[in-house]
Every structure is written in C-alpha cells, then in structure tokens.
Motif scaffolding. Structure first.
Motif, PDB file in Angstrom:
ATOM      1  N   ASN A  15       0.819  -1.210   0.000  1.00 58.68           N
ATOM      2  CA  ASN A  15       0.000   0.000   0.000  1.00 58.68           C
ATOM      3  C   ASN A  15       0.857   1.266   0.000  1.00 58.68           C
ATOM      4  O   ASN A  15       0.692   2.170   0.827  1.00 58.68           O
ATOM      5  CB  ASN A  15      -0.942   0.012   1.217  1.00 58.68           C
ATOM      6  CG  ASN A  15      -2.157   0.905   0.979  1.00 58.68           C
ATOM      7  OD1 ASN A  15      -2.520   1.187  -0.151  1.00 58.68           O
ATOM      8  ND2 ASN A  15      -2.787   1.345   2.056  1.00 58.68           N
ATOM      9  N   ARG A  64      -6.745  -2.241   6.300  1.00 59.53           N
ATOM     10  CA  ARG A  64      -7.328  -3.083   5.249  1.00 59.53           C
ATOM     11  C   ARG A  64      -7.618  -4.490   5.741  1.00 59.53           C
ATOM     12  O   ARG A  64      -8.551  -5.152   5.261  1.00 59.53           O
ATOM     13  CB  ARG A  64      -6.368  -3.163   4.051  1.00 59.53           C
ATOM     14  CG  ARG A  64      -6.065  -1.834   3.383  1.00 59.53           C
ATOM     15  CD  ARG A  64      -4.930  -1.988   2.377  1.00 59.53           C
ATOM     16  NE  ARG A  64      -3.672  -2.349   3.028  1.00 59.53           N
ATOM     17  CZ  ARG A  64      -2.595  -2.808   2.399  1.00 59.53           C
ATOM     18  NH1 ARG A  64      -2.628  -2.973   1.080  1.00 59.53           N
ATOM     19  NH2 ARG A  64      -1.492  -3.109   3.068  1.00 59.53           N
ATOM     20  N   HIS A  75      -7.724  -5.529   0.065  1.00 55.46           N
ATOM     21  CA  HIS A  75      -7.169  -4.225  -0.302  1.00 55.46           C
ATOM     22  C   HIS A  75      -8.183  -3.458  -1.148  1.00 55.46           C
ATOM     23  O   HIS A  75      -8.519  -2.299  -0.846  1.00 55.46           O
ATOM     24  CB  HIS A  75      -5.856  -4.394  -1.062  1.00 55.46           C
ATOM     25  CG  HIS A  75      -5.338  -3.111  -1.648  1.00 55.46           C
ATOM     26  ND1 HIS A  75      -4.518  -2.248  -0.952  1.00 55.46           N
ATOM     27  CD2 HIS A  75      -5.539  -2.532  -2.870  1.00 55.46           C
ATOM     28  CE1 HIS A  75      -4.228  -1.198  -1.710  1.00 55.46           C
ATOM     29  NE2 HIS A  75      -4.838  -1.353  -2.876  1.00 55.46           N
TER      30      HIS A  75
END
Length: 324
Positions: free
Chosen positions: A79, A119, A138
């Motif tokens: 991320n 997440r 995600h």
C-alpha cells in the motif's frame, strides 16, 4: 447500472480502480463498455515498471486523456500509493467500482504490523502461500458504500480452509459477497486453470448469494478458449452472465440463488458444485420395451439362421446349429 441496447452502461461512474492493472486492458474494457464519457477517472496500480509504462502508453493510444487516468508504479500489498494512505477515515479515498485480475496464489511476506493494517485488521491476514484474499481486502477497503467490486481469482478461495476460511466466513456473515461466477478453463494466457469472479458489495440488499456456473459456456480454441459474444449466430455467453446477474435469475444447471442459511450449513464453503449440479439426468430405461426388442431380435436371428441353413444344405455344407 443498466446496460443500454448496445451493451453500454447508462449510469456514469465517477471513478474506477484496478489495483493490479497490468497493461491496463481490464480498465480499458470497462471504459469501452461504459462508453468514453461513462467514467470520470481511471485509477490503476502496477508493480512491474515495464508493464506500468505499457499501461500508461495503452491509455493514451486508446484515446484516454492524461487528465482522465492516473497509473501508479508501486506495490499494492504494501500500500505504498500516497493517495490511498490517508490516515483520516473521513478523507479516505473510495471508488465507485473496483476491478482486478491479480496474480493467482501469489506468495507474499506479510509483516506483524500488517495485522493492524486498516485493510486487514477486521478480517485477518491471508496466508503467506496465497495472497488472493489480501488483494481482495485491499480493493474492498477502498470501495464506496454503494459501489461494486469484481475480482478474478482461482477457485481455491471458494473452499480453502485456515485463514482463508476465516476471511471468507466473515465476508459472508457481514453480507458482502453478492455473486460467485464460475468461468471456463483456459481463458487467460497466464493460466489454463478455471477461475471465478467474486462480486462484492458493502451494502448488499438480497440475503442470499447468486451462483452462476458459466464453466461450460464457451467456444473452444486451438490455444485458448473464449466466451462468445453472439456473433455469427453463436450464443452470447457474456450477455447471458450479465442478464443473469442483473436480474438474479435462476436457471437449471446454470444459476441459483442460495440463502445464507444454506451457506452456513455448508460451513461457508462457496464451491459452486455444492449448489449447482451440472450432471445430466440419464433417460429412464423401459425394461419391458427393451426385453421385447431382445426377444424380437432373437427370433429374427433364428429365422435368418434357418433360411441360411437351407442354402448350406443344398450346397452340401455343414449347417449352423440353432440353440434351443
């Protein structure tokens, strides 16, 4: 979202995200179906630098203006895209639609800190041997409350145990799994295995899951199978899936709406074959008619043998014995 007569969607999407966009073909296909003005902005992420550059080039070559897309080079599971790492929940970016065809059963190395990642913390971490649910969570995290997510995954996510079973169970109990679509084998260049599409929503209305078994609806190719689009008087496999999904239609051996109560009894296993039987019933055999046919056939054999023996006798040849 309603398909128009020419297969386009009449409702406009403000934003679409593909967090494993590769060369951008899936995003471009979504844009094509929506129409050039059906999407406000396209967002994509790709970890391979060569493929990332190809995705950007593809957008421009297909007439997407540089103000209409944003492709980021980076690791989705880590991320590391700044626009997605907003710590303030009120300012968290979200998308009308999330689509993805991530690498199947990708091996990853989640850190201990990832257990507290926003997440994953409500579901748990996907196993190191298969990041399928990590990719799914995600994308789902960045889906709008009234948005739709469609992700292509191997069938294993439907029934594997352990951490994946726990994630799958929570997604089902929370009412987020809308539809499971089984696709034919050998559709993709990267793999010959059959895959499925999971459709997820954060605010799902029906208290059931729609199963669609499209695994037998395709045209066989020399190197790769393909789903037909109704050309040259051939069936439209793609439109059949769309119509079945839109109206949540049930069809014998093809689609079925399954209650959450039934899914719970099955241990939250989403294996399509548990809910849709693809076996063809055999015709019932009329034993009396078969017996009659056998008796008649035996009589015909005896009559023919007698006639043949007449010729053999005239020729002075040994005759054929006829059993009593």
């Amino acid at each position: 979202m309603r398909p128009a007569k020419k297969g386009r969607i009449t409702e406009r999407l403000a934003s679409v995200l593909d967090f494993a966009c590769g060369s951008g073909s899936l995003l471009l296909n979504v844009r094509k179906r929506m129409g050039a003005h059906g999407i406000g902005k396209i967002f994509g992420q790709e970890s391979n630098i060569t493929t990332y550059n190809l995705a950007r080039m593809n957008m421009l070559l297909h007439g997407v203006k540089d103000t209409e897309f944003e492709i980021f080079h980076g690791d989705t599971l880590a991320n590391d895209w700044d626009i997605l790492r907003e710590l303030n929940p009120a300012k968290k970016p979200s998308f009308d639609a999330v689509v993805a065809n991530p690498p199947f059963s990708f091996r990853w190395e989640p850190t201990d800190a990832m257990g507290d990642d926003v997440r994953f913390k409500n579901y748990g971490l996907a196993p190191k041997s298969a990041a399928d649910f990590a990719f799914l969570l995600h994308g789902f995290h960045y889906l709008k409350d009234d948005g739709v997510m469609a992700i292509i995954l191997p069938h294993g996510v439907l029934f594997r145990g352990g951490a994946e079973e726990r994630i799958r169970t929570k997604l089902l109990k929370d009412g987020h799994v809308d539809t499971v679509i089984g696709l034919p084998a050998n559709l993709f260049y990267s793999t010959g295995i059959p895959v499925c599409i999971l459709v997820l929503k954060k605010c799902k209305k029906p208290d059931d899951v729609l199963f669609i078994n499209a695994a037998e609806h395709y045209e066989k190719g020399k190197r790769q199978n393909r789903m037909r689009e109704g050309l040259d008087d051939k069936p439209n496999d793609i439109q059949k899936i769309i119509e079945t999904y839109r109206f949540r239609k049930e069809e014998d051996r093809y689609s079925k709406r399954v209650s959450m109560e039934r899914i719970a009894k099955e241990g939250y296993n989403l294996n399509i074959s548990r809910y849709i039987s693809t076996t063809v019933e055999e015709d019932e055999i009329d034993l009396a008619a078969v017996h009659k046919d056998l008796v008649n056939s035996e009589r015909d054999v005896v009559d023919a043998t007698k006639k043949y023996n007449t010729f053999l006798k005239e020729l002075g040849l040994p005759i054929i014995l006829i059993p009593d």
